[in-house]
Write a protein that holds these residues in place. Sequence first.
Motif, PDB file in Angstrom:
ATOM      1  N   SER A  92       0.871  -1.180  -0.085  1.00 20.26           N
ATOM      2  CA  SER A  92      -0.221  -0.157   0.152  1.00 20.26           C
ATOM      3  C   SER A  92       0.862   1.074  -0.086  1.00 20.26           C
ATOM      4  N   THR A  93       0.464   2.354  -0.508  1.00 22.44           N
ATOM      5  CA  THR A  93       1.260   3.600  -0.542  1.00 22.44           C
ATOM      6  C   THR A  93       0.721   4.280   0.314  1.00 22.44           C
ATOM      7  N   ASN A  94       1.865   5.047   0.920  1.00 21.39           N
ATOM      8  CA  ASN A  94       1.318   6.036   2.140  1.00 21.39           C
ATOM      9  C   ASN A  94       2.439   7.088   1.918  1.00 21.39           C
ATOM     10  N   SER A  95       2.041   8.301   2.697  1.00 22.17           N
ATOM     11  CA  SER A  95       2.865   9.374   2.468  1.00 22.17           C
ATOM     12  C   SER A  95       3.873   9.389   3.551  1.00 22.17           C
ATOM     13  N   GLU A  96       5.145   9.756   3.608  1.00 25.60           N
ATOM     14  CA  GLU A  96       5.976   9.933   4.580  1.00 25.60           C
ATOM     15  C   GLU A  96       6.421  11.483   4.691  1.00 25.60           C
ATOM     16  N   ALA A  97       6.541  11.870   5.904  1.00 25.69           N
ATOM     17  CA  ALA A  97       6.745  13.093   6.302  1.00 25.69           C
ATOM     18  C   ALA A  97       8.473  13.387   6.218  1.00 25.69           C
ATOM     19  N   ILE A  98       8.926  14.141   5.211  1.00 24.42           N
ATOM     20  CA  ILE A  98      10.667  14.360   5.147  1.00 24.42           C
ATOM     21  C   ILE A  98      10.771  15.756   5.617  1.00 24.42           C
ATOM     22  N   HIS A  99      11.528  15.843   6.694  1.00 25.09           N
ATOM     23  CA  HIS A  99      12.025  17.248   7.302  1.00 25.09           C
ATOM     24  C   HIS A  99      13.186  17.638   6.484  1.00 25.09           C
ATOM     25  N   GLN A 100      13.162  18.972   5.768  1.00 31.12           N
ATOM     26  CA  GLN A 100      14.067  19.482   5.020  1.00 31.12           C
ATOM     27  C   GLN A 100      15.148  20.190   5.707  1.00 31.12           C
ATOM     28  N   PRO A 101      16.587  19.921   5.311  1.00 35.68           N
ATOM     29  CA  PRO A 101      17.597  20.579   6.219  1.00 35.68           C
ATOM     30  C   PRO A 101      17.406  21.995   6.140  1.00 35.68           C
ATOM     31  N   ALA A 102      17.856  22.645   7.304  1.00 38.12           N
ATOM     32  CA  ALA A 102      17.668  23.903   7.388  1.00 38.12           C
ATOM     33  C   ALA A 102      18.831  24.628   6.703  1.00 38.12           C
ATOM     34  N   ARG A 103      18.556  25.991   6.200  1.00 39.49           N
ATOM     35  CA  ARG A 103      19.554  26.828   5.562  1.00 39.49           C
ATOM     36  C   ARG A 103      20.590  27.076   6.201  1.00 39.49           C
ATOM     37  N   PHE A 104      20.570  27.451   7.430  1.00 38.54           N
ATOM     38  CA  PHE A 104      21.484  27.739   8.296  1.00 38.54           C
ATOM     39  C   PHE A 104      21.490  27.069   9.596  1.00 38.54           C
ATOM     40  N   SER A 105      22.600  26.890  10.365  1.00 39.31           N
ATOM     41  CA  SER A 105      22.600  26.082  11.592  1.00 39.31           C
ATOM     42  C   SER A 105      21.907  26.705  12.911  1.00 39.31           C
ATOM     43  N   ALA A 106      21.547  25.985  13.829  1.00 36.12           N
ATOM     44  CA  ALA A 106      21.023  26.523  15.075  1.00 36.12           C
ATOM     45  C   ALA A 106      22.096  27.185  15.813  1.00 36.12           C
ATOM     46  N   GLN A 107      23.397  27.184  15.549  1.00 37.84           N
ATOM     47  CA  GLN A 107      24.345  27.830  16.167  1.00 37.84           C
ATOM     48  C   GLN A 107      24.239  29.385  15.597  1.00 37.84           C
ATOM     49  N   ILE A 108      24.114  29.794  14.308  1.00 39.94           N
ATOM     50  CA  ILE A 108      23.974  30.872  13.521  1.00 39.94           C
ATOM     51  C   ILE A 108      22.693  31.609  14.298  1.00 39.94           C
ATOM     52  N   PHE A 109      21.749  30.800  14.467  1.00 40.26           N
ATOM     53  CA  PHE A 109      20.364  31.338  15.064  1.00 40.26           C
ATOM     54  C   PHE A 109      20.838  31.868  16.417  1.00 40.26           C
ATOM     55  N   PHE A 110      21.242  31.046  17.325  1.00 42.55           N
ATOM     56  CA  PHE A 110      21.427  31.445  18.542  1.00 42.55           C
ATOM     57  C   PHE A 110      22.347  32.683  18.770  1.00 42.55           C
ATOM     58  N   VAL A 111      23.624  33.161  17.732  1.00 40.60           N
ATOM     59  CA  VAL A 111      24.456  33.948  17.635  1.00 40.60           C
ATOM     60  C   VAL A 111      23.422  35.415  17.217  1.00 40.60           C
ATOM     61  N   PHE A 112      22.378  34.935  16.323  1.00 34.92           N
ATOM     62  CA  PHE A 112      21.500  36.129  15.903  1.00 34.92           C
ATOM     63  C   PHE A 112      20.789  36.667  17.134  1.00 34.92           C
ATOM     64  N   LEU A 113      20.366  35.679  17.997  1.00 34.44           N
ATOM     65  CA  LEU A 113      19.636  36.019  19.065  1.00 34.44           C
ATOM     66  C   LEU A 113      20.548  36.926  20.273  1.00 34.44           C
ATOM     67  N   SER A 114      21.723  36.604  20.246  1.00 34.25           N
ATOM     68  CA  SER A 114      22.602  37.335  21.092  1.00 34.25           C
ATOM     69  C   SER A 114      22.724  38.685  20.477  1.00 34.25           C
ATOM     70  N   ALA A 115      22.829  38.821  19.082  1.00 36.52           N
ATOM     71  CA  ALA A 115      22.830  40.148  18.695  1.00 36.52           C
ATOM     72  C   ALA A 115      21.824  40.897  18.964  1.00 36.52           C
ATOM     73  N   MET A 116      20.561  40.185  18.944  1.00 36.68           N
ATOM     74  CA  MET A 116      19.247  40.892  19.397  1.00 36.68           C
ATOM     75  C   MET A 116      19.556  41.611  20.647  1.00 36.68           C
ATOM     76  N   MET A 117      20.025  40.748  21.537  1.00 34.64           N
ATOM     77  CA  MET A 117      20.333  41.290  22.989  1.00 34.64           C
ATOM     78  C   MET A 117      21.170  42.359  23.072  1.00 34.64           C
ATOM     79  N   VAL A 118      22.191  42.416  22.391  1.00 27.41           N
ATOM     80  CA  VAL A 118      23.138  43.488  22.144  1.00 27.41           C
ATOM     81  C   VAL A 118      22.341  44.811  21.607  1.00 27.41           C
ATOM     82  N   VAL A 119      21.534  44.666  20.743  1.00 21.31           N
ATOM     83  CA  VAL A 119      20.724  45.807  20.298  1.00 21.31           C
ATOM     84  C   VAL A 119      19.937  46.435  21.515  1.00 21.31           C
ATOM     85  N   CYS A 120      19.315  45.445  22.246  1.00 21.06           N
ATOM     86  CA  CYS A 120      18.343  46.082  23.251  1.00 21.06           C
ATOM     87  C   CYS A 120      19.438  46.653  24.260  1.00 21.06           C
TER      88      CYS A 120
END
Length: 445
Positions: free
Chosen positions: A175-203
């Motif tokens: 039987s044919t069923n659909s499988e959920a495939i998670h696509q890879p992120a364009r940039f890593s979580a490390q870069i995202f958390f550095v962005f959050l740190s930059a937001m706190m610097v802006v604050c």
Amino acid sequence: MSLLTHVLACLFGMGSWVAINGMWVELPLVVNYIPEGWYLPSYLTVIIQVANVGPLFITLMHHFRPGVLDERPVIYCIVGLGIIATFLLAFFWNHKVTIAGSSHSVPLLILSFLLSVVDCTSSVSFLPFMMRLRPQYLTTYFTGEGLSGLVPALVALIQGVGVVHCQNATQASNSTNSEAIHQPARFSAQIFFVFLSAMMVVCLVAFIMLNHHPAVARERKSDRYFSEDLDHDKREQGLSLHAETPEQKPMISPLEATRKKNRSSFGRGTYSNFEVVFIFVVLAWVNALTNGVLPPVQSYSCLPYGKKAYHLAATMAAVSNPVACFIAMFMPIRSLVFMGCLTMFGTGFGAYIMAMAALSPCPLMIHTASGTVVIVLAWILFVLSLSYVKVIIGVILRDEGHSALVWCGAVVQLGSMLGALSMFPIVSVFRLFKSGDACNTNCPT
């Protein structure tokens, strides 16, 4: 009014909850690399509530030692802590520690606790600081607070967090069923958390400029501004003394005398005891719904309608918060009756959302476009209406003085805590909600 001060107040407000909001939107990526997996949201819920020790300490200090604690050193400390914690999170979020033979993300949990202390304490320190500026800038601050959820969500959307594609897969039974495939992120979580740190610097930079920039200094409560308040108070006292003379007693209407008698000792005494209780009950209720009760069930309410419905509802709900603040800037309706009606209006949409989450994975109108439209609109109107109520209550309490804003932040945290703790056992312990599959549905058409 100064455009620069508006921008700085908005950037300052963005730093209030940007760290924890960023953690939540990054969860779909983070959970794939840590041993806790999707149990991490449950841990975060408990961690955030434990972090309320910060605002509890600030509130008790203001209550028992009024005037002793200055918000500015507190803000410097918590924003600095937020910068350091988010920066360390970028490098240690996926580090594991073995405890009693099992692996745990100890650095992630500790840093999440520190960020929760930062964001929770901002509710009882950022708001009272805004008393130093003119009332118009408080609404701008709330707009920035709304953007603290929208900006990380948009960055995560660009990153591609949680993007799922459905791919046909043939099972053993042919039987044919659909499988959920998670696509890879364009940039890593490390870069995202550095962005959050930059937001706190802006604050932090925005906060420094709000304290020291000459253009902002002209927008603070100047001596003339204070003197006008004092003259107003003196005029009220003079009128009160004059009204107590025998000649003026007949001029006081019974309604006015009753109103003065029923005034509370809270703030400037503008509202009666019943009205003050009503305001704080509404504030706690609204924050319980928006911060504690409905967010844990967003995926349950939207995902059965498809991944597009989920992402659209999440994004538009994040947009609705600053839009509500923007509307309140030009239409600040302070009527308590209107506030109560708008709260019931938003609660009604919240009830619909909760009902669809309870019916997951087979909610109403699941296979129709109208079902998708209704659930997305429900989330938009829910956040829009209750965010407007929160801003108006903040404006009302701002006029009642410094201590009123401290209690405003404390009640915000109390309502959020009660809402989160009430949902934690339902969602995470008893697991009464069942998640829908974005790719496969076995519901009747």
